[in-house]
Design a protein around this motif. Sequence first.
Motif, short mmCIF file in Angstrom:
data_model
loop_
_atom_site.label_atom_id
_atom_site.label_comp_id
_atom_site.label_asym_id
_atom_site.label_seq_id
_atom_site.Cartn_x
_atom_site.Cartn_y
_atom_site.Cartn_z
N UNK A 1 0.82 -1.21 0.00
CA UNK A 1 0.00 0.00 0.00
C UNK A 1 0.86 1.27 0.00
N UNK A 2 1.96 1.24 0.75
CA UNK A 2 2.84 2.41 0.78
C UNK A 2 3.45 2.68 -0.60
N UNK A 3 3.98 1.63 -1.22
CA UNK A 3 4.63 1.82 -2.52
C UNK A 3 3.63 2.31 -3.56
N UNK A 4 2.43 1.76 -3.55
CA UNK A 4 1.41 2.21 -4.50
C UNK A 4 1.02 3.67 -4.26
N UNK A 5 0.89 4.05 -3.00
CA UNK A 5 0.54 5.43 -2.69
C UNK A 5 1.64 6.39 -3.12
N UNK A 6 2.90 6.03 -2.85
CA UNK A 6 4.02 6.89 -3.24
C UNK A 6 4.12 7.00 -4.76
N UNK A 7 3.84 5.90 -5.45
CA UNK A 7 3.87 5.92 -6.91
C UNK A 7 2.83 6.88 -7.46
#
Length: 268
Positions: free
Chosen positions: A198-204
């Motif tokens: 979820x973090x990586x998708x949000x940052x992307x």
Amino acid sequence: MGRAKHEGAADDAAKRDRVFDGLADKFAAGLYGTPRGAIRLAVLEHVLPRELPADARPALDVGAGLGQMSEWLARRGHAVTLVEPSRDMRERAMVRTAELAVTPLDATWQTLAERAPGPWGLIVCHAVLEWLAEPRDAFARLASLLAPGGYLSVMVFNRDALRFSNVVKGNLAKALDDRLEGLGKRQRLTPISPLTDAQVRAWSQEAGLSLVSVTGVRIFHDYLADRDVSPEKLDQLIELECRYCQQDPHWRLGRYLHYTLFKPETAS
């Protein structure tokens, strides 16, 4: 004043980042000399050729470690700038890539904008963000250095898999309290900032990057009762890892999660 405060915060974060000075031997023997390393490289070799550009564009390998990915990229025709702040790791990597188009650079993520501004058509950053005090800021920096039409290959240590692993090992209180971060001290190799999908998708999304694919790396191996597998079983395990590495729900429990991300061309 504002700039000085920002630079001070960056310096403080850099001091808390984990740099692997003096651990080249440990990595060479304890990771890449084991089935864990063989599986990791095999899965990446399985997915990356069909996801990353093959047009020999210059590539930036951030936190390159012992140089495995720099070597792989250079052999595919890319001119590679190898960024690694640990001197002994960087020296090992340069021996590995001595006959290839690989240029070493002693830099941290905080100095990339000045030392390797790009913009870059291809950036690789594997197993780095989880060792940083400010992984979100580092991710944003990588995205900012990416050229429109460029690709980012980023691999992170999966916090959810770390929780599952702790339960399997019987560390129930630790899992319940969500005390999963390592301290980053001595030679312990539990990351200080394990990340979630979820973090990586949000940052992307924040950075304007599009998700091409997500891959689980070591989705089965780390849960084996006996990880010291024979060469024959290792071949079978690698076949399984490659077969299911992008299939739901299996990829979600990979010890690492790999993302191929794309920066769309600026609309005219």
